[in-house]
Write a protein that holds these residues in place. Structure first.
Motif, PDB file in Angstrom:
ATOM      1  N   GLN A   4       0.818  -1.194   0.000  1.00 30.09           N
ATOM      2  CA  GLN A   4       0.000   0.000   0.000  1.00 30.09           C
ATOM      3  C   GLN A   4       0.863   1.259   0.000  1.00 30.09           C
ATOM      4  O   GLN A   4       1.920   1.310   0.624  1.00 30.09           O
ATOM      5  N   ALA A   5       0.380   2.292  -0.707  1.00 29.95           N
ATOM      6  CA  ALA A   5       1.103   3.560  -0.748  1.00 29.95           C
ATOM      7  C   ALA A   5       1.118   4.192   0.640  1.00 29.95           C
ATOM      8  O   ALA A   5       0.166   4.103   1.402  1.00 29.95           O
ATOM      9  N   LEU A   6       2.232   4.838   0.947  1.00 27.35           N
ATOM     10  CA  LEU A   6       2.381   5.536   2.215  1.00 27.35           C
ATOM     11  C   LEU A   6       1.686   6.893   2.125  1.00 27.35           C
ATOM     12  O   LEU A   6       1.748   7.561   1.091  1.00 27.35           O
ATOM     13  N   GLU A   7       1.054   7.294   3.202  1.00 25.79           N
ATOM     14  CA  GLU A   7       0.371   8.582   3.237  1.00 25.79           C
ATOM     15  C   GLU A   7       1.263   9.619   3.910  1.00 25.79           C
ATOM     16  O   GLU A   7       1.992   9.307   4.850  1.00 25.79           O
ATOM     17  N   PRO A   8       1.178  10.866   3.442  1.00 29.10           N
ATOM     18  CA  PRO A   8       1.940  11.937   4.100  1.00 29.10           C
ATOM     19  C   PRO A   8       1.591  12.027   5.581  1.00 29.10           C
ATOM     20  O   PRO A   8       0.463  11.759   5.989  1.00 29.10           O
ATOM     21  N   GLY A   9       2.573  12.388   6.367  1.00 25.60           N
ATOM     22  CA  GLY A   9       2.423  12.554   7.811  1.00 25.60           C
ATOM     23  C   GLY A   9       3.523  13.476   8.290  1.00 25.60           C
ATOM     24  O   GLY A   9       3.923  14.403   7.587  1.00 25.60           O
ATOM     25  N   ALA A  10       4.080  13.206   9.452  1.00 24.50           N
ATOM     26  CA  ALA A  10       5.125  14.051  10.033  1.00 24.50           C
ATOM     27  C   ALA A  10       6.494  13.719   9.431  1.00 24.50           C
ATOM     28  O   ALA A  10       6.864  12.562   9.305  1.00 24.50           O
ATOM     29  N   VAL A  11       7.219  14.774   9.087  1.00 24.34           N
ATOM     30  CA  VAL A  11       8.562  14.651   8.508  1.00 24.34           C
ATOM     31  C   VAL A  11       9.570  15.346   9.413  1.00 24.34           C
ATOM     32  O   VAL A  11       9.320  16.453   9.897  1.00 24.34           O
ATOM     33  N   LEU A  12      10.715  14.706   9.602  1.00 25.41           N
ATOM     34  CA  LEU A  12      11.853  15.343  10.257  1.00 25.41           C
ATOM     35  C   LEU A  12      12.786  15.811   9.155  1.00 25.41           C
ATOM     36  O   LEU A  12      13.394  14.993   8.458  1.00 25.41           O
ATOM     37  N   LEU A  13      12.872  17.115   8.977  1.00 18.67           N
ATOM     38  CA  LEU A  13      13.722  17.721   7.955  1.00 18.67           C
ATOM     39  C   LEU A  13      14.985  18.234   8.625  1.00 18.67           C
ATOM     40  O   LEU A  13      14.924  19.115   9.487  1.00 18.67           O
ATOM     41  N   VAL A  14      16.127  17.662   8.255  1.00 17.96           N
ATOM     42  CA  VAL A  14      17.409  18.031   8.860  1.00 17.96           C
ATOM     43  C   VAL A  14      18.197  18.814   7.818  1.00 17.96           C
ATOM     44  O   VAL A  14      18.764  18.243   6.888  1.00 17.96           O
ATOM     45  N   GLU A  15      18.208  20.133   7.973  1.00 15.79           N
ATOM     46  CA  GLU A  15      18.814  21.027   6.980  1.00 15.79           C
ATOM     47  C   GLU A  15      19.303  22.279   7.691  1.00 15.79           C
ATOM     48  O   GLU A  15      18.550  22.928   8.406  1.00 15.79           O
TER      49      GLU A  15
END
Length: 138
Positions: A4-15
């Motif tokens: 099954q396709a993954l649904e958008p949720g919480a992202v940890l953006l390290v930049e």
């Protein structure tokens, strides 16, 4: 990708670059993600440890820049994989893509995104690791 396709949720953006982080955050939010930005490796790992200790699925994705000011991004990637082995991770880098791909070729749910990137490039990578993201011009 299977299943099954993954649904958008919480992202940890390290930049660590504020402009890059701002643009990446905006694009990810347009795709339906909620974004937590960590400007360096230790902040990212501290955030991840806290989040994963209370909610094992706290983040559905991490996006990590290779060139961070306090530690190599690959240390962050490896630490995140220890904390949450199934967490999909995008490694963003402006250099050494061939070396990165060779080092991590056998790692599932790991993708590479060359810098500089745009929304279409990020969309392609997100879809490649299994996320159901809509076209932004819809």
């Amino acid at each position: 990708m299977t299943g099954q396709a993954l649904e958008p949720g919480a992202v940890l953006l390290v930049e660590d670059e504020p402009v890059v982080a701002m643009v990446a955050r905006q694009v990810l939010e347009e795709y339906g993600f909620t974004v937590t930005v960590a400007p360096h490796g230790e902040a990212a790992l501290s955030c991840a440890r806290t989040a994963f200790s209370s909610v094992p699925e706290a983040f559905v994705l991490a996006m990590v820049d290779v060139g961070l000011p306090d530690m190599p991004g690959l240390v962050v990637v490896n630490s995140l994989r220890e904390l949450a082995p199934a967490l999909p991770i995008i490694i963003a880098s402006g250099h050494a893509r061939d070396e990165l791909e060779e080092a991590f070729s056998a790692v599932p749910s790991l993708a590479f995104l060359g810098k500089p990137y745009d929304g279409a490039g990020l969309q392609h990578v997100l879809r490649g690791i299994g996320f159901a993201v809509r076209d932004l011009d819809d």
